[in-house]
Design an enzyme around this catalytic site. Structure first.
Site, PDB file in Angstrom:
ATOM      1  N   ASP A 272     -58.668 -26.827 -16.263  1.00  0.00           N
ATOM      2  CA  ASP A 272     -59.743 -27.298 -17.122  1.00  0.00           C
ATOM      3  C   ASP A 272     -59.079 -28.215 -18.130  1.00  0.00           C
ATOM      4  O   ASP A 272     -58.053 -27.870 -18.721  1.00  0.00           O
ATOM      5  CB  ASP A 272     -60.443 -26.122 -17.809  1.00  0.00           C
ATOM      6  CG  ASP A 272     -61.821 -26.535 -18.311  1.00  0.00           C
ATOM      7  OD1 ASP A 272     -62.492 -27.349 -17.639  1.00  0.00           O
ATOM      8  OD2 ASP A 272     -62.239 -26.056 -19.372  1.00  0.00           O
TER       9      ASP A 272
ATOM     10  N   PHE B 184     -59.659 -41.815 -14.233  1.00  0.00           N
ATOM     11  CA  PHE B 184     -61.063 -41.400 -14.214  1.00  0.00           C
ATOM     12  C   PHE B 184     -61.429 -40.910 -15.604  1.00  0.00           C
ATOM     13  O   PHE B 184     -60.597 -40.929 -16.518  1.00  0.00           O
ATOM     14  CB  PHE B 184     -61.285 -40.319 -13.147  1.00  0.00           C
ATOM     15  CG  PHE B 184     -60.571 -39.019 -13.426  1.00  0.00           C
ATOM     16  CD1 PHE B 184     -61.203 -37.971 -14.068  1.00  0.00           C
ATOM     17  CD2 PHE B 184     -59.234 -38.853 -13.058  1.00  0.00           C
ATOM     18  CE1 PHE B 184     -60.531 -36.784 -14.329  1.00  0.00           C
ATOM     19  CE2 PHE B 184     -58.556 -37.661 -13.313  1.00  0.00           C
ATOM     20  CZ  PHE B 184     -59.217 -36.634 -13.954  1.00  0.00           C
TER      21      PHE B 184
HETATM   22  P1  ITT Z   1     -63.445 -29.485 -11.994  1.00  0.00           P
HETATM   23  O1  ITT Z   1     -63.970 -28.476 -12.999  1.00  0.00           O
HETATM   24  O2  ITT Z   1     -64.147 -29.395 -10.680  1.00  0.00           O
HETATM   25  O3  ITT Z   1     -61.960 -29.434 -11.849  1.00  0.00           O
HETATM   26  P2  ITT Z   1     -64.372 -31.511 -13.906  1.00  0.00           P
HETATM   27  O4  ITT Z   1     -64.617 -32.982 -13.751  1.00  0.00           O
HETATM   28  O5  ITT Z   1     -65.506 -30.656 -14.333  1.00  0.00           O
HETATM   29  O6  ITT Z   1     -63.750 -30.986 -12.526  1.00  0.00           O
HETATM   30  P3  ITT Z   1     -62.977 -30.809 -16.358  1.00  0.00           P
HETATM   31  O7  ITT Z   1     -64.088 -29.880 -16.759  1.00  0.00           O
HETATM   32  O8  ITT Z   1     -61.588 -30.305 -16.463  1.00  0.00           O
HETATM   33  O9  ITT Z   1     -63.167 -31.333 -14.866  1.00  0.00           O
HETATM   34  O10 ITT Z   1     -63.047 -32.167 -17.151  1.00  0.00           O
HETATM   35  C1  ITT Z   1     -63.786 -32.307 -18.335  1.00  0.00           C
HETATM   36  C2  ITT Z   1     -64.024 -33.758 -18.650  1.00  0.00           C
HETATM   37  O11 ITT Z   1     -62.787 -34.357 -19.026  1.00  0.00           O
HETATM   38  C3  ITT Z   1     -64.588 -34.577 -17.502  1.00  0.00           C
HETATM   39  O12 ITT Z   1     -65.545 -35.460 -18.043  1.00  0.00           O
HETATM   40  C4  ITT Z   1     -63.409 -35.348 -16.979  1.00  0.00           C
HETATM   41  O13 ITT Z   1     -63.799 -36.599 -16.464  1.00  0.00           O
HETATM   42  C5  ITT Z   1     -62.534 -35.496 -18.221  1.00  0.00           C
HETATM   43  N1  ITT Z   1     -61.121 -35.497 -17.818  1.00  0.00           N
HETATM   44  C6  ITT Z   1     -60.420 -34.470 -17.254  1.00  0.00           C
HETATM   45  N2  ITT Z   1     -59.177 -34.850 -16.953  1.00  0.00           N
HETATM   46  C7  ITT Z   1     -59.085 -36.162 -17.337  1.00  0.00           C
HETATM   47  C8  ITT Z   1     -58.068 -37.121 -17.267  1.00  0.00           C
HETATM   48  O14 ITT Z   1     -56.888 -36.861 -16.709  1.00  0.00           O
HETATM   49  N3  ITT Z   1     -58.311 -38.345 -17.746  1.00  0.00           N
HETATM   50  C9  ITT Z   1     -59.509 -38.644 -18.279  1.00  0.00           C
HETATM   51  N4  ITT Z   1     -60.537 -37.804 -18.370  1.00  0.00           N
HETATM   52  C10 ITT Z   1     -60.333 -36.560 -17.900  1.00  0.00           C
END
Ligand code: ITT
Length: 204
Positions: free
Chosen positions: A73, A156
């Site tokens: 997360d 992303f």
């Molecule tokens: P999973 O729970 O299926 O892994 P998710 O997209 O819901 O996927 P997160 O809850 O961890 O993942 O991500 C929360 C937000 O933070 C989401 O909008 C992501 O796009 C952003 N995010 C996560 N990792 C990032 C990164 O490496 N660079 C930029 N934004 C990121």
């Protein structure tokens, strides 16, 4: 030669999957995904912290799949917003909005905030769980600044608005390999690699 045990990389985010394919290369497991396993259930991120949410996801998918499972997360913490969006990073700006809309929302919230007050960090909490419920966690952080506008097409999520002072680039201007050298996820994955190597040895 023994066949490698499988490691389920439990994410529905394709950007994360691409990064993990590089970050976990050479580990003593064969990587598999939720899509490959035909698992479509979503685990709700209702924990109060990134670590709790990572544990929820990893343990739920390990139980469901029967494989050692890794989940992360991640969130963005902006000092000028008291650490928001934090664990709420995905739903910031509402459900079903695009990455661009989320970025525009955050930039609008920071309108008028001067450069020196735009410090922020990405945080990534990884949990590795076994099907028997054993779980280990680790974390990685990457410091930067919320830029005044978006730039770059790589990565992303919030990457286009996250400026890295040491590189004089936005995160989305980095190649996958470059992001994988410095990111919050890369730092956490380095520690997760050690957890996975121990688990693999224990299973021998
Ligand atoms: P999973 O729970 O299926 O892994 P998710 O997209 O819901 O996927 P997160 O809850 O961890 O993942 O991500 C929360 C937000 O933070 C989401 O909008 C992501 O796009 C952003 N995010 C996560 N990792 C990032 C990164 O490496 N660079 C930029 N934004 C990121």
């Amino acid at each position: 030669m023994n066949r490698l045990a499988k490691l389920l990389v439990a994410t529905n985010n394709r950007g994360k999957l691409r990064e993990y394919a590089g970050l976990l290369s050479g580990i003593p497991f064969e990587l598999t995904t939720l899509a490959e396993q035909g698992i479509t259930e979503e685990v709700e991120e209702t924990g109060a912290s990134l670590e709790q949410n990572a544990i929820r996801k990893a343990t739920a998918y390990a139980g469901r799949s029967g494989f050692i499972t890794m989940a992360d997360d991640s969130g963005l913490e902006v000092d000028a917003l008291g650490g928001e969006p934090g664990p709420l990073s995905r739903r910031y700006a509402g459900d079903n909005v695009s990455d661009k809309q989320r970025n525009d929302y955050l930039l609008a919230k920071l309108k008028g905030v001067p450069w020196e007050k735009r410090r922020a960090r990405f945080r990534c909490a990884i949990a590795v769980a076994t099907p028997l419920g054993e779980v280990k966690t680790c974390e990685g952080v990457c410091e930067g600044i919320i830029a005044l506008d978006a730039k770059g097409t790589g990565g992303f999520g919030y990457d286009p608005i996250f400026y890295l002072p040491e590189l004089d680039k936005h995160m989305a201007e980095l190649t996958l390999e470059e992001k994988n050298r410095i990111s919050h996820r890369a730092r956490a994955a380095k520690k997760a690699r050690r957890i996975l190597e121990r688990l693999s040895r224990a299973a021998e």
